[in-house]
Design a protein around this motif. Structure first.
Motif, PDB file in Angstrom:
ATOM      1  N   GLU A 102       0.853  -1.190   0.000  1.00  0.00           N
ATOM      2  CA  GLU A 102       0.000   0.000   0.000  1.00  0.00           C
ATOM      3  C   GLU A 102       0.884   1.233   0.000  1.00  0.00           C
ATOM      4  OE1 GLU A 102      -3.256  -0.800   0.483  1.00  0.00           O
ATOM      5  OE2 GLU A 102      -4.231   1.114   0.856  1.00  0.00           O
ATOM      6  N   GLY A 103       0.510   2.230  -0.759  1.00  0.00           N
ATOM      7  CA  GLY A 103       1.217   3.511  -0.692  1.00  0.00           C
ATOM      8  C   GLY A 103       0.240   4.570  -0.203  1.00  0.00           C
ATOM      9  N   ASN A 160      -0.643  14.475  -8.806  1.00  0.00           N
ATOM     10  CA  ASN A 160       0.443  13.973  -7.948  1.00  0.00           C
ATOM     11  C   ASN A 160       0.408  12.445  -7.872  1.00  0.00           C
ATOM     12  OD1 ASN A 160      -0.247  16.701  -5.683  1.00  0.00           O
ATOM     13  ND2 ASN A 160       1.288  16.602  -7.307  1.00  0.00           N
ATOM     14  N   LEU A 161      -0.818  11.912  -7.744  1.00  0.00           N
ATOM     15  CA  LEU A 161      -0.980  10.449  -7.661  1.00  0.00           C
ATOM     16  C   LEU A 161      -0.454   9.774  -8.924  1.00  0.00           C
ATOM     17  CD1 LEU A 161      -2.110   7.696  -6.744  1.00  0.00           C
ATOM     18  CD2 LEU A 161      -4.360   8.435  -7.482  1.00  0.00           C
ATOM     19  N   GLY A 167      -5.422  -0.564  -7.514  1.00  0.00           N
ATOM     20  CA  GLY A 167      -6.500   0.348  -7.173  1.00  0.00           C
ATOM     21  C   GLY A 167      -5.867   1.586  -6.552  1.00  0.00           C
ATOM     22  N   ALA A 168      -6.508   2.736  -6.754  1.00  0.00           N
ATOM     23  CA  ALA A 168      -5.929   3.974  -6.229  1.00  0.00           C
ATOM     24  C   ALA A 168      -7.000   5.050  -6.160  1.00  0.00           C
ATOM     25  CB  ALA A 168      -4.777   4.430  -7.128  1.00  0.00           C
ATOM     26  N   SER A 195      -5.230  16.694   2.293  1.00  0.00           N
ATOM     27  CA  SER A 195      -5.727  15.743   1.286  1.00  0.00           C
ATOM     28  C   SER A 195      -4.587  14.784   0.968  1.00  0.00           C
ATOM     29  CB  SER A 195      -6.181  16.496   0.033  1.00  0.00           C
ATOM     30  OG  SER A 195      -5.127  17.338  -0.411  1.00  0.00           O
ATOM     31  N   GLY A 196      -4.908  13.757   0.221  1.00  0.00           N
ATOM     32  CA  GLY A 196      -3.831  12.800  -0.071  1.00  0.00           C
ATOM     33  C   GLY A 196      -4.280  11.743  -1.053  1.00  0.00           C
ATOM     34  N   PHE A 197      -3.361  10.868  -1.376  1.00  0.00           N
ATOM     35  CA  PHE A 197      -3.731   9.758  -2.266  1.00  0.00           C
ATOM     36  C   PHE A 197      -3.252   8.430  -1.675  1.00  0.00           C
ATOM     37  CE2 PHE A 197       0.296  11.387  -4.228  1.00  0.00           C
ATOM     38  CZ  PHE A 197       1.102  10.264  -4.037  1.00  0.00           C
ATOM     39  N   ALA A 198      -3.891   7.362  -2.150  1.00  0.00           N
ATOM     40  CA  ALA A 198      -3.509   6.015  -1.715  1.00  0.00           C
ATOM     41  C   ALA A 198      -3.555   5.090  -2.919  1.00  0.00           C
ATOM     42  CB  ALA A 198      -4.469   5.520  -0.637  1.00  0.00           C
ATOM     43  N   PHE A 199      -2.710   4.104  -2.898  1.00  0.00           N
ATOM     44  CA  PHE A 199      -2.817   3.069  -3.934  1.00  0.00           C
ATOM     45  C   PHE A 199      -2.355   1.736  -3.357  1.00  0.00           C
ATOM     46  CE2 PHE A 199       1.743   2.919  -5.006  1.00  0.00           C
ATOM     47  CZ  PHE A 199       2.186   4.188  -4.648  1.00  0.00           C
TER      48      PHE A 199
END
Ligand code: PHE
Length: 344
Positions: free
Chosen positions: A217-218, A229-230, A289-290, A309-313
Motif C-alpha cells: 500500500e502507498g 500527484n498520484l 487500485g488507487a 488531502s492525499g492519495f492512496a494506492f
C-alpha cells in the motif's frame, strides 16, 4: 667401492624419505609397489646383481639383502602405526560425534520470492522519500472497514470475503489499506508511507485466487495533494519497478469506498511492444487500485479534511511476481515445493 653398493645406498635413502613423508595407507601401498614388487627397485637391483662377477656378488649381495630386510620391517612397522592412528582418530570422532550437528553446506536457503520483491519495492519507495511501516494481520472491524468508509451492511463489504475470528469484531485483514488508518491516527504531516504485508480472503482457491496473498500500500498526505500527484508518483514508481523509463500509465474510473475519486491504474505492458500473452494482446496491464483519500477517512482519524488531502494506492505482489517470472499458479507461493522456491 663397486658402483652397485652406492646405488643400493641411494635406493635406501629414497625409500627412507618416501616412508617418512607417507601418511596414508594408500601412500604406503604405493611405496611397497615402487620398492618391493617384482617391478620394484629392489627387484631391479637383484637382477643387476646377477650380472656381476662372483667377487662383486660376494660384496654387494649381503648389502642388498640387508636393505630388503630393513625395508620390509620398516614398511610393516609403518603400516601398523598407520592403522593405530586411524583407529585412534575414529575413536576420537565417535566420542565427540554430534548427531544434532547441521550439515548446512549441503543445502542453502534463499529468500522467498515475496521477500525479494518486497525488498525491491521498499527500496523504490524509500528512494522516493517514503517510510516503510507494518500493521497487524489480525485487525479490528474498525481499521479494516469502518474507518475506511465501509460501514456495516455496506455492499462493498460483500466484495471482501472475510475470515472472522471467533472473538467478535476481530478478523484477518482483507487488505493493507487497514494500515492507512494506523498511520493516519498519528497525524504527522506530510506523511508518505508504504505498507507491505499478507492479506486474507475467505474465498475458493484456484490458479489465480488464494485465501492468502500479499499487497503493498502507498499513502501520501499533505496540503493540496491532487490526482496529478498520484498519477505522477505511480508512474515514477512503476517505471522503477519494471526498470523501464518510457513506461506509461493510464487511469480508469473505479470504486473503492475509501477513495474519491477512485481509479484503477494500468501500465503499458513492459514485456512486449505489439501484444503478448501476459497483457492478453491488449498492451496494457491492470495493476492497482488507487484514488484520493476520501474525506470521511480523514475525518474518522480526526484530521481536518478541509486542510489535508492525499492519495492512496494498493497493488498485489503475487500478480507482479507471476507476471515477471511467468508463474501460472498463485498457490505455488505458499507451497512447500522446494523445487519451485529455490528457483529464485
Ligand atoms: N485495498 C484495495 C484492494 O485491496 C486497493 C486500493 C488501495 C484501492 C488503495 C484504492 C486505494 O483492492
Amino acid at each position: 667401492m663397486i658402483p652397485i653398493i652406492a646405488e643400493i645406498e641411494q635406493v635406501k635413502q629414497s625409500f627412507i624419505a618416501a616412508l617418512d613423508s607417507a601418511t596414508t595407507g594408500k601412500e604406503l601401498d604405493e611405496i611397497r609397489n615402487a620398492f618391493m614388487s617384482r617391478q620394484g627397485e629392489i627387484a631391479r637391483l637383484m637382477a643387476l646383481l646377477k650380472t656381476l662377477s662372483l667377487e662383486e656378488k660376494r660384496q654387494a649381495g649381503p648389502v642388498l639383502h640387508e636393505l630388503r630386510a630393513y625395508a620390509e620391517a620398516a614398511l610393516d612397522k609403518k603400516y601398523q602405526q598407520n592403522e593405530q592412528a586411524g583407529l585412534q582418530a575414529l575413536a576420537c570422532r565417535e566420542q565427540s560425534f554430534d548427531v544434532t550437528a547441521l550439515r548446512y553446506h549441503d543445502k542453502r536457503g534463499s529468500l522467498h520470492i515475496y521477500s525479494q520483491i518486497i525488498e525491491k519495492l521498499e527500496d523504490i519507495f524509500i528512494s522516493m522519500g517514503y517510510t516503510v511501516v507494518e500493521g497487524p494481520e489480525v485487525e479490528t472491524e474498525f481499521y479494516n472497514f469502518d474507518a475506511l468508509n465501509i460501514p456495516k451492511n455496506h455492499p462493498a463489504r460483500d466484495a471482501h470475503d472475510t475470515f472472522w475470528l471467533t472473538i467478535p469484531s476481530l478478523l484477518l485483514r482483507t487488505h493493507t489499506s487497514a494500515v492507512q488508518i494506523h498511520t493516519l491516527e498519528k497525524r504527522e504531516f506530510p506523511l508518505a508511507i508504504c505498507a507491505p504485508g499478507r492479506v486474507y480472503r475467505n474465498e475458493a482457491t484456484d490458479a489465480s485466487h488464494n485465501f492468502m496473498f500479499t499487497q503493498i500500500e502507498g499513502l501520501f498526505i499533505d496540503k493540496n495533494v491532487s490526482m496529478a500527484n498520484l498519477i505522477a508518483t505511480v508512474q515514477t514508481f512503476l517505471q522503477a519497478v519494471f526498470e523501464k523509463k518510457d513506461l506509461k500509465v493510464r487511469a480508469r474510473p473505479s470504486y473503492f469506498p475509501f477513495v474519491e475519486p477512485g481509479i484503477e491504474i494500468d501500465c503499458s505492458c513492459p514485456f512486449c511492444i505489439a501484444g503478448c500473452s501476459i497483457c492478453k494482446k491488449t498492451k496494457w496491464i491492470e495493476l492497482m487500485g488507487a484514488g484520493l483519500v476520501h474525506p470521511n477517512v480523514l475525518k474518522s482519524c480526526g484530521i481536518d479534511e478541509q486542510v489535508y488531502s492525499g492519495f492512496a494506492f494498493g497493488l498485489g505482489i503475487d500478480r507482479l511476481a507471476m507476471m515477471k517470472y511467468g508463474i501460472n499458479d498463485i498457490r505455488l507461493f505458499q507451497s512447500p515445493k522446494i523445487g519451485f522456491l529455490e528457483q529464485f
